[in-house]
Design a protein around this motif. Sequence first.
Motif, mmCIF file in Angstrom:
data_model
loop_
_atom_site.group_PDB
_atom_site.id
_atom_site.type_symbol
_atom_site.label_atom_id
_atom_site.label_comp_id
_atom_site.label_asym_id
_atom_site.label_seq_id
_atom_site.Cartn_x
_atom_site.Cartn_y
_atom_site.Cartn_z
ATOM 1 N N THR A 32 0.843 -1.203 0.000
ATOM 2 C CA THR A 32 0.000 0.000 0.000
ATOM 3 C C THR A 32 0.875 1.249 0.000
ATOM 4 O O THR A 32 0.641 2.181 -0.775
ATOM 5 N N LYS A 33 1.905 1.278 0.836
ATOM 6 C CA LYS A 33 2.791 2.445 0.911
ATOM 7 C C LYS A 33 3.554 2.667 -0.395
ATOM 8 O O LYS A 33 3.709 3.802 -0.848
ATOM 9 N N VAL A 34 4.041 1.571 -1.002
ATOM 10 C CA VAL A 34 4.758 1.686 -2.277
ATOM 11 C C VAL A 34 3.806 2.204 -3.359
ATOM 12 O O VAL A 34 4.166 3.083 -4.141
ATOM 13 N N THR A 35 2.577 1.683 -3.366
ATOM 14 C CA THR A 35 1.580 2.108 -4.360
ATOM 15 C C THR A 35 1.272 3.596 -4.203
ATOM 16 O O THR A 35 1.265 4.341 -5.185
ATOM 17 N N ILE A 36 1.056 4.036 -2.975
ATOM 18 C CA ILE A 36 0.790 5.458 -2.716
ATOM 19 C C ILE A 36 1.989 6.294 -3.171
ATOM 20 O O ILE A 36 1.831 7.361 -3.755
ATOM 21 N N ARG A 58 4.110 -1.044 -12.351
ATOM 22 C CA ARG A 58 5.160 -0.266 -11.698
ATOM 23 C C ARG A 58 5.175 -0.495 -10.185
ATOM 24 O O ARG A 58 6.229 -0.712 -9.598
ATOM 25 N N ALA A 59 4.004 -0.465 -9.560
ATOM 26 C CA ALA A 59 3.942 -0.643 -8.109
ATOM 27 C C ALA A 59 4.466 -2.014 -7.689
ATOM 28 O O ALA A 59 5.129 -2.145 -6.666
ATOM 29 N N VAL A 60 4.189 -3.033 -8.496
ATOM 30 C CA VAL A 60 4.663 -4.391 -8.185
ATOM 31 C C VAL A 60 6.188 -4.456 -8.347
ATOM 32 O O VAL A 60 6.893 -4.999 -7.485
#
Length: 113
Positions: A29-33, A95-97
């Motif tokens: 969640t933090k990486v995605t944000i 990208r988030a993954v």
Amino acid sequence: MGKRDELIAKYAEDLKEKCGMTPDMDLLTKVTIGCGPAIYNDDASTVAGSQESELETVKENFLMKKLGLADSPDLMAGIKSVLDTYGQSNRNKYRAVVYYMLVKHFKKESVYG
């Protein structure tokens, strides 16, 4: 469930199904944000693993600027390792993954602590 939550669920599914990893949902969640509005743009939300210029951008903007890693051949090796784990046959590498796996690969979870 908002659009971002739907995307995070999709990224978690990719990590499980395509990468064989059990995602740390808090970190994901933090990486995605941290990816910001790029996750909502079809082109920006994925990483073109076959384009050297794209890999350089990931290295410079994410690994060096965001994670604070020093430039070295290890960075590109890490990116390639993550892309191999994701699977070269997977056309859409979110990208988030990719960023999540890079955080794990370089053990930089503390950046998102």
